[in-house]
Design an enzyme around this catalytic site. Structure first.
Site, PDB file in Angstrom:
ATOM      1  N   LYS A 175       6.670  15.816   0.868  1.00 40.87           N
ATOM      2  CA  LYS A 175       5.232  15.958   1.140  1.00 40.87           C
ATOM      3  C   LYS A 175       4.679  14.620   1.617  1.00 40.87           C
ATOM      4  O   LYS A 175       4.474  13.702   0.829  1.00 40.87           O
ATOM      5  CB  LYS A 175       4.444  16.400  -0.092  1.00 40.87           C
ATOM      6  CG  LYS A 175       3.011  16.764   0.304  1.00 40.87           C
ATOM      7  CD  LYS A 175       1.974  16.516  -0.759  1.00 40.87           C
ATOM      8  CE  LYS A 175       1.234  15.223  -0.652  1.00 40.87           C
ATOM      9  NZ  LYS A 175       0.430  14.970   0.538  1.00 40.87           N
ATOM     10  N   GLY A 228       2.125   5.320  -4.326  1.00 37.31           N
ATOM     11  CA  GLY A 228       0.688   5.558  -4.201  1.00 37.31           C
ATOM     12  C   GLY A 228      -0.063   4.875  -5.327  1.00 37.31           C
ATOM     13  O   GLY A 228       0.379   3.842  -5.837  1.00 37.31           O
ATOM     14  N   SER A 229      -1.171   5.489  -5.733  1.00 36.32           N
ATOM     15  CA  SER A 229      -2.042   4.802  -6.694  1.00 36.32           C
ATOM     16  C   SER A 229      -1.522   4.900  -8.129  1.00 36.32           C
ATOM     17  O   SER A 229      -0.770   5.818  -8.486  1.00 36.32           O
ATOM     18  CB  SER A 229      -3.447   5.398  -6.627  1.00 36.32           C
ATOM     19  OG  SER A 229      -3.445   6.672  -7.235  1.00 36.32           O
ATOM     20  N   GLY A 233       0.095   7.991 -10.268  1.00 35.84           N
ATOM     21  CA  GLY A 233       1.397   7.729 -10.887  1.00 35.84           C
ATOM     22  C   GLY A 233       1.407   8.134 -12.356  1.00 35.84           C
ATOM     23  O   GLY A 233       2.370   8.716 -12.850  1.00 35.84           O
ATOM     24  N   CYS A 284       1.131  -2.366   0.032  1.00 33.90           N
ATOM     25  CA  CYS A 284       1.315  -2.594  -1.412  1.00 33.90           C
ATOM     26  C   CYS A 284       1.591  -4.068  -1.640  1.00 33.90           C
ATOM     27  O   CYS A 284       1.318  -4.603  -2.705  1.00 33.90           O
ATOM     28  CB  CYS A 284       2.505  -1.818  -1.938  1.00 33.90           C
ATOM     29  SG  CYS A 284       2.416  -0.096  -1.567  1.00 33.90           S
ATOM     30  N   GLU A 385      -7.045  -3.675  -7.213  1.00 35.09           N
ATOM     31  CA  GLU A 385      -6.475  -3.516  -5.871  1.00 35.09           C
ATOM     32  C   GLU A 385      -7.542  -2.975  -4.931  1.00 35.09           C
ATOM     33  O   GLU A 385      -8.243  -2.021  -5.253  1.00 35.09           O
ATOM     34  CB  GLU A 385      -5.288  -2.548  -5.923  1.00 35.09           C
ATOM     35  CG  GLU A 385      -4.640  -2.379  -4.569  1.00 35.09           C
ATOM     36  CD  GLU A 385      -3.333  -1.603  -4.628  1.00 35.09           C
ATOM     37  OE1 GLU A 385      -3.334  -0.478  -5.152  1.00 35.09           O
ATOM     38  OE2 GLU A 385      -2.316  -2.120  -4.114  1.00 35.09           O
TER      39      GLU A 385
HETATM   40  C1  UN1 Z   1       4.396  -1.159   1.199  1.00 32.48           C
HETATM   41  O1  UN1 Z   1       3.404  -1.818   1.448  1.00 32.48           O
HETATM   42  O2  UN1 Z   1       4.343  -0.196   0.432  1.00 32.48           O
HETATM   43  O3  UN1 Z   1       7.390  -6.057   2.613  1.00 32.48           O
HETATM   44  C2  UN1 Z   1       5.728  -1.409   1.803  1.00 32.48           C
HETATM   45  C3  UN1 Z   1       6.645  -5.361   3.283  1.00 32.48           C
HETATM   46  C4  UN1 Z   1       7.196  -4.161   4.020  1.00 32.48           C
HETATM   47  C5  UN1 Z   1       7.156  -2.954   3.147  1.00 32.48           C
HETATM   48  C6  UN1 Z   1       5.824  -2.715   2.509  1.00 32.48           C
HETATM   49  N1  UN1 Z   1       8.522  -4.433   4.453  1.00 32.48           N
HETATM   50  O4  UN1 Z   1       5.445  -5.597   3.375  1.00 32.48           O
END
Ligand code: UN1
Length: 495
Positions: A175, A228-229, A233, A284, A385
């Site tokens: 998904k 995700g968040s 999670g 992330c 965040e």
């Molecule tokens: C993400 O932001 O979930 O190191 C992945 C990095 C990328 C992967 C990020 N190669 O920012």
């Protein structure tokens, strides 16, 4: 008329039984509909899980090196289509074309890594404590994996999850984020073109509430991998308790870059610009906090503000754009909300701070790259965040203070320190609480063949990437072969 994509269930492209659809739009130009997709339901998920379960019984018996051959073919097709995929990705989620090319490349790297893993999937042989007895531990596939992915890395993240799952002999119900369904559909088309049998990969489009929940609560799904968040999670962890699923979570972050007084400041400047405003801060791994040593605080801040003000916002397909839009209206509203919070908390707004809506920018969800200085460690903009182009700058007295500030967060994904002092570099590697630490490099830039994941509330201890992800997608089975021809009782007959 926009192109229409369907779900893929048991090798057939089908619409949702609900008959409903949704649109994916270009965040740099909201009038542009990229494509339409089925808005699926629990019933569609049931069909997909059934197909995946049936396919598992055959797929698990295909020799892993053969599964690897298909992975190599997928990699080759991704190479051939890299530019097309990158352009479509920019159109669908906004990040600039140089970055979307990198995202596709991460998928290619993951495919080729998986191909070679088909000839490893190492187990262990160990001596038995009894004579004429053989002992080994082998990896076995688990079953049906539910894969739920975000929109910020529409190629890298689904491949990080699906390729090792499939290479290990599992089957998949996928998904993708409803902001990036087109890239997901293109990826699955490529996987089928490479020769995956029917039912090994199934894709069900739609929202998290409906499709996501149906997968995480499904009795016949064995594994869940989710990025995700943190809030979702936690919910997935609860949902999966009833059925005791194995769950891998990759959640929030509040990554920081430290700049020490002995750092190469030009290098550190390039690093923070890339870390904070690359992907419009929607990674992330994005640099959300900058921790400056007291001695270089003023100088570095003014260098940073100067360069930030020169970043050019625009459609990511234009070569003149440095920073693309936020992915959608609600993401930009979140950014605006945090700018308000920062001002109210008494931080000093030193760059950006507004949505950008001049000329063509008015068509999309653009927000200026934004910097707050004089941020203190208890402010919300230092802790929460934001997932957008907002950087909070904090002041540190010395190395220990800088590391304490960096660790003062409930998250722990990525981190970075710029210093010329080898002793401090090694102390940082030891003392920083995060899954990834960079020395003299930005907080972003993880490579596909190393463990990826975080500590504290960033995850639940699993890692994606490299060899580590194969521990998630396989079960260990201990096997003993007794060739003595008699009953040998372990722990009893030999002691
Ligand atoms: C993400 O932001 O979930 O190191 C992945 C990095 C990328 C992967 C990020 N190669 O920012």
């Amino acid at each position: 008329m926009a192109q229409h994509y369907k779900n893929l269930i048991n090798g057939k492209w089908v619409d949702s039984k609900s008959g409903r659809t949704f649109e994916s739009r270009n965040p740099a130009n909201w009038n542009e509909v990229v494509a339409t997709f089925p808005k699926s339901t629990k019933e569609d998920v049931d069909d997909a899980v059934k197909a995946a379960r049936a396919a598992f019984e055959k797929w698990r018996l295909v020799p892993a090196p053969k599964r690897g051959d298909i992975m190599r073919k997928i990699g080759d097709l991704l190479v051939a289509k890299k530019e097309e995929l990158a352009r479509e990705m920019t159109r669908e989620m906004g990040k600039v074309i140089t970055e979307t090319r990198g995202d596709v490349q991460e998928g290619i790297d993951t495919a080729y890594y998986a191909a070679t893993e088909g000839r490893r999937l190492f187990g262990n042989t160990v001596p038995s404590e009894l004579p004429n007895k053989f002992a080994m531990a082998i990896r076995v596939p688990i079953g049906v994996a539910g894969i739920i992915t975000p929109w910020n890395f529409p190629m890298a993240i689904p491949t990080w999850k699906m390729f090792p799952a499939i290479l290990s002999g599992n089957t998949v119900v996928f998904k993708p984020a409803s902001d990036t369904p087109k890239l997901a559909a293109m990826l699955v088309e490529i996987m089928m073109e490479a020769g995956l049998p029917e039912g090994v990969v199934n894709i069900v489009h739609g929202g998290g509430g409906e499709v996501g929940n149906a997968i995480t609560q499904h009795r016949d799904v064995d594994l869940i991998s989710f990025t995700g968040s943190t809030a979702i999670g936690k919910q997935i962890t609860k949902d999966s308790a009833d059925t005791l699923k194995r769950v891998s979570l990759e959640l929030g972050g509040k990554n920081a870059q430290i700049v020490m007084d002995d750092a190469d400041l030009e290098l550190a400047l390039e690093g923070v610009l890339w870390g904070a405003f690359g992907t419009t801060g929607q990674r992330c791994t994005a640099t959300s906090r900058l921790i400056l040593h007291d001695k270089i605080y003023d100088k570095f801040l003014s260098m940073l503000v100067d360069r930030t003000n020169k970043l050019r916002l625009g459609d990511g397909l234009l070569p003149t754009s440095d920073v693309g839009p936020c992915v959608n209206e609600s993401q930009r509203s979140t950014v605006e909300e945090y700018v308000k919070i920062g001002v109210e908390e008494g931080a000093k707004l030193v760059a950006g701070g507004k949505r950008a809506a001049d000329g063509d920018l008015a068509k999309g969800w653009f927000h200026q790259p934004t910097i707050f200085s004089d941020v203190t460690r208890e402010m919300r903009i230092a802790k929460e965040e934001i997932f957008g182009p907002v950087l909070s700058v904090l002041r540190a007295k010395n190395f220990e203070d800088a590391v304490t500030i960096l660790n003062n967060t409930e998250y722990g994904l990525s981190s970075s320190i710029y210093t010329q002092d080898v002793n401090n570099a090694f102390k940082a590697m030891r003392d920083i609480q995060s899954g990834i630490t960079y020395i003299n490099s930005a907080t972003i830039g993880a490579e596909a063949h190393l463990p990826f994941g975080g500590v504290k509330k960033t995850g639940n201890g699993h890692r994606e990437g490299g060899w580590t992800v194969y521990d998630f997608y396989t079960e260990w089975k201990a096997v003993y072969v007794d060739y003595s021809g008699k009953l040998q009782r372990a722990q009893i007959d030999n002691y």
